[in-house]
Write a protein that holds these residues in place. Structure first.
Motif, PDB file in Angstrom:
ATOM      1  N   GLU A 384     -26.615 -45.996  20.289  1.00 40.43           N
ATOM      2  CA  GLU A 384     -27.369 -46.896  19.412  1.00 40.43           C
ATOM      3  C   GLU A 384     -28.048 -46.118  18.291  1.00 40.43           C
ATOM      4  O   GLU A 384     -28.022 -46.540  17.122  1.00 40.43           O
ATOM      5  N   GLU A 387     -25.820 -44.945  15.341  1.00 39.87           N
ATOM      6  CA  GLU A 387     -25.380 -45.934  14.346  1.00 39.87           C
ATOM      7  C   GLU A 387     -26.101 -45.730  13.020  1.00 39.87           C
ATOM      8  O   GLU A 387     -25.521 -45.930  11.951  1.00 39.87           O
ATOM      9  N   ASN A 391     -23.859 -45.109   9.722  1.00 36.77           N
ATOM     10  CA  ASN A 391     -23.909 -46.043   8.594  1.00 36.77           C
ATOM     11  C   ASN A 391     -24.349 -45.353   7.311  1.00 36.77           C
ATOM     12  O   ASN A 391     -23.826 -45.651   6.227  1.00 36.77           O
ATOM     13  N   CYS A 418     -17.130 -43.294  16.484  1.00 35.30           N
ATOM     14  CA  CYS A 418     -18.370 -42.754  17.028  1.00 35.30           C
ATOM     15  C   CYS A 418     -18.474 -43.055  18.520  1.00 35.30           C
ATOM     16  O   CYS A 418     -18.102 -44.158  18.966  1.00 35.30           O
ATOM     17  N   TYR A 451     -17.541 -48.105  17.155  1.00 27.96           N
ATOM     18  CA  TYR A 451     -18.317 -47.399  18.186  1.00 27.96           C
ATOM     19  C   TYR A 451     -17.621 -47.588  19.514  1.00 27.96           C
ATOM     20  O   TYR A 451     -17.350 -48.734  19.937  1.00 27.96           O
TER      21      TYR A 451
END
Length: 454
Positions: A384, A387, A391, A418, A451
């Motif tokens: 998490e 990310e 990004n 990822c 992901y």
């Protein structure tokens, strides 16, 4: 400290005498009776030090020394010239030929062993650096430097430490125009200066009072920033015991008062040559290590280093968050090379590397994985949290045109896979999972992130 010593003399009795003295101190002794034999033995037997007689028929010791120092295989071997000649001009000639020191016949045993041990300590340090250089060269990383008798001495920085005003003036006049010099009468000031400035040599008067000369030399050798600077000690004719002590604590060379100007300059030049060779060895080793772990085009870490670092991260990770990995692949990069040429493609790769570095955290590590692929390692980061970084990278790479020197501006997007590590992951399994996520991103439309959960 044991070592192999080559004794060169055309008189067999002299060889036997030196051999007996050296073997009694547990040195291994090999011998040669003339110049050509000495040159051959130096290459084949690889001595740690050479005791070289000056007066030999045919090829004298000066010529032997010049040839030894001109050969890359023997240039680093310390040479002590042994001579019955007491004229300073002869010492200058030997020092100019590359000799590291002189002994005058009849040889004083205490002085000889002090000089031998001092030079062997220096060689031991240089051998360690040379061994690292050979390793680098065997990998094709960088070619090792070779000692040289030719340097820009006028640019060498010399610090003179002398508290006698009259001697200060004499010393500065002797080497005026030969080197860049600074003078101080205070030992602690000298030590502080040497911590901040990298001198090519420091000249210390044994008669110094604040602190005394030998104590200052000892402090130079026990201080991290100054322990490798060459020290030239100025001694009186009756200071033999203190000189021996100085050589034992790390003094590199010495000059006996009254000082002969030419010998003083020649000895300083010898110290500058050794210091610069030592510095080049260290610098080349650092450069070779950088080249071994970095990609030459982008300056990022290379794949080999990344894999090793990732394995270390996984083995040492004590965090519940583990390590996240992002693999970045440039979209349609082949078209960049085909349309605009490889120079434009190289410009793009360099700029992508720069943008990645500018947009990752201080704890993250970026590498060029190969071709147009890059990898970012994110320690102590769960999926998490990764990310945010992924990004930012996607927008940084594709959100603004890139400037190339040969093809102007162009926009290049990327796809990112990822994932985050499990306790059972190895570097290979983690990278494989990130690569699977990248494959999905490429086939799902590109310019996107996928992901892959742990």
């Amino acid at each position: 400290m044991t070592a192999r010593i080559l004794v060169v003399d055309d008189i067999r009795t002299n060889i036997k005498v030196l051999e007996a003295k050296l073997t009694s101190e547990y040195y291994e002794v090999i011998s040669a009776s003339n110049g050509p034999e000495a040159l051959e033995a130096a290459v084949i037997q690889k001595p740690d030090l050479i005791l070289l007689d000056v007066m030999m028929p045919g090829m004298d010791g000066f010529e032997v020394c010049r040839r030894l120092k001109a050969n890359p295989d023997t240039a680093h071997v310390p040479v002590i010239m042994v001579t019955a000649l007491g004229d300073p001009e002869d010492r200058v000639q030997g020092l100019s030929a590359g000799a590291d020191d002189f002994l005058t016949k009849p040889v004083d045993d205490t002085a000889m062993f002090a000089r031998v041990r001092s030079l062997l300590r220096v060689k031991l340090m240089l051998d360690e650096l040379r061994m690292r250089e050979r390793t680098s060269a065997s990998l094709g990383v960088i070619s090792p430097p070779v000692p040289s008798l030719h340097e820009d001495y006028a640019a060498a920085q010399i610090l003179l430490v002398e508290d006698n005003p009259r001697d200060q003036v004499r010393l500065q006049r002797m080497i005026e125009g030969q080197f860049r010099t600074e003078m101080t009468a205070d030992g602690m000031d000298a030590l502080n200066r040497a911590r901040q400035t990298e001198y090519d040599s420091v000249v210390v008067s044994l008669s110094l009072q604040n602190p005394d000369g030998l104590r200052l030399c000892s402090q130079f050798r026990t201080t991290e920033e100054t322990r490798n600077v060459p020290i030239l000690l100025l001694v009186g004719p009756d200071d033999q015991k203190q000189l021996v002590k100085g050589l034992e604590i790390g003094v590199t060379d010495y000059v006996v008062r009254p000082i002969d100007r030419n010998e003083f300059i020649a000895r300083l030049r010898a110290q500058v040559r050794r210091k610069r060779y030592q510095d080049r060895l260290r610098l080349h080793y650092q450069q070779s290590m950088e080249m071994a772990v970095t990609d030459p085009l982008t300056g990022l870490y290379n794949r080999r280093y990344m894999a090793s670092h990732l394995a270390t991260l996984l083995a040492q990770s004590a965090s519940q968050h583990g390590t996240s990995v992002a693999i970045i692949d440039l979209d349609h990069f082949k078209q960049v090379n085909d349309t605009h040429g490889h120079p434009a493609g190289d410009d793009v790769l360099r700029e992508v590397g720069n943008r990645i570095v500018r947009n990752i955290r201080g704890i993250d590590m970026a590498c060029r994985y190969g071709g147009e692929e890059f990898v970012v390692l994110m320690p102590d980061t769960n999926l998490e949290a990764s990310e945010v970084v992924a990004n930012r990278l996607l927008n940084a790479i594709g959100g603004k045109p890139m400037q190339t020197r040969s093809a102007g501006e162009m926009t290049v997007t990327c796809s990112i896979g990822c994932t985050a590590s499990l306790e059972t992951d190895t570097a290979d399994t983690l990278l494989k999972r990130a690569d699977d996520a990248l494959y999905e991103a490429k086939h799902g439309g590109r310019n996107r992130i996928v992901y892959r959960p742990s």
